[in-house]
Design an enzyme around this catalytic site. Structure first.
Site, short mmCIF file in Angstrom:
data_model
loop_
_atom_site.label_atom_id
_atom_site.label_comp_id
_atom_site.label_asym_id
_atom_site.label_seq_id
_atom_site.Cartn_x
_atom_site.Cartn_y
_atom_site.Cartn_z
N CYS B 86 0.49 -1.37 0.08
CA CYS B 86 -0.09 0.15 -0.10
C CYS B 86 0.95 1.28 0.03
O CYS B 86 1.34 1.48 -1.11
CB CYS B 86 -0.86 -0.13 1.28
N HIS B 203 -3.28 -5.67 1.11
CA HIS B 203 -2.70 -5.74 2.48
C HIS B 203 -2.80 -7.24 2.83
O HIS B 203 -3.77 -7.77 3.62
CB HIS B 203 -3.56 -5.10 3.80
N GLU B 205 -0.97 -8.54 4.92
CA GLU B 205 -0.89 -8.79 6.74
C GLU B 205 -2.32 -8.68 7.35
O GLU B 205 -2.30 -8.97 8.51
CB GLU B 205 0.08 -7.61 7.18
#
Lengths: 79, 245
Positions: B86, B203, B205
């Site tokens: 990002c 994302h 994560e």
């Protein structure tokens, strides 16, 4: 001296903010506004008193930081 | 193996990336403050999401000049794997470690939603555990994720197979309705020519545990863990000692 740097998106890059502003103006009845391009404006206070040096310095910082050459161009005025 | 997670002033996904590396995958992880001038022996560097330096001027424009970026560039030049997520992707673009730039999302709205991504290439350290054509469901959260590059650059990216993930529908078909930000070629992720530097807007994560609503992001972390593990085991074999660069 003072340098003014105008940063705008390149003509080939779509500007969704400018398009939205143009649409808003048209909906307000401003049919004469065909298009809008949004940009950024910077005023640099410079120590130099030479216009040529002021312009060169403004161009250097525009190249290095103020504008992204992939998507933007800039124009400089000094006085 | 050790993950290095960079923290810029304004990063806000650093803890998520650290948590994924350390707690979900059981690897060593260390934070790297943006004023550091080395990566502290990290084997992989993550530039996390957030709003580095407030995203003032342009996303990533200031972060590019943080001292750590000199070390990240040197690490990448040595072939070290670097993942920009990002805002981290935006920083890699501004730093010139990846080609192109980000524009405001086509619809002008900040997009915070799950998207579907087709894996285009598996020959990067961050997609090695995936299958080509596999469709992943991973969240995005950005206002400037509309990837742009001049046509000649896009052609070069395609010719060099540097497009790693594309936004698609759930079946893996490219479709404007499923391209959340207007990115050219529905591009969600690219790599550099050497393939060790990868930037992605989604994302991973945030998609490593069922509690978070999905686990497809694990593939990105599994890929780098596998890649580094096989590099370690190669380095341990006497027959190849001296060959590793």
């Amino acid at each position: 001296m003072r340098a003014r740097v105008f940063v705008t998106l390149k003509p080939s890059v779509f500007d969704p903010q400018g398009r939205t502003i143009a649409d808003a103006l048209q909906s307000l009845g401003y049919d004469g506004v065909a298009d809008v391009r949004q940009g950024k404006y910077f005023e640099l206070d410079l120590a130099t008193t030479e216009a040529a040096r002021a312009k060169a310095l403004a161009a250097e910082v525009a190249d290095k930081l103020l504008a992204n050459p992939v998507i933007e161009t800039y124009r400089i005025e000094v006085d | 193996m050790k993950f290095g997670v960079v923290i810029f002033p304004g990063s806000n996904c650093d803890e998520d990336a650290y948590h994924a590396a350390k707690d979900v995958f059981g690897q060593d992880a260390e934070y790297l403050w943006h004023k550091n001038t080395d990566v502290k022996g990290a084997d992989v560097v993550i530039l996390p999401g957030g709003f580095a330096h407030g995203d003032y001027l342009r996303t990533g424009a200031m972060a590019r000049f943080s001292p750590i970026m000199g070390a990240v560039r040197a690490f990448a030049d040595r072939g070290g794997p670097v993942l920009g997520i990002c805002n981290g992707f935006q920083i890699l673009l501004e730093a010139g470690l990846l080609p192109g730039a980000m524009l405001r999302n086509k619809g002008l709205k900040y997009c915070c939603q799950h998207v579907y991504l087709r894996v285009e290439r598996t020959d990067t350290p961050f997609t090695a555990a995936a299958r080509a054509g596999q469709v992943l469901r991973i969240p995005i959260g950005h206002g400037e994720g509309n990837y742009f590059a001049p046509p000649e650059t896009v052609e070069k990216l395609e010719a060099n197979r540097q497009v790693i993930l594309r936004y698609t529908d759930p079946q893996g078909q490219i479709n404007d309705e499923w391209n959340p930000n207007g990115s050219v070629g529905a591009i969600a992720s690219i790599c550099n020519e050497r393939r060790n530097v990868v930037g992605m807007m989604p994302h991973p994560e945030r998609a490593c545990e069922p509690l978070l609503g999905g686990v497809d992001g694990r593939l990105i972390f599994e890929s780098i863990v596998q890649t580094l593990r096989s590099a370690e085991s190669l380095a341990l074999q006497p027959s190849v000692v001296g060959r590793a660069s």
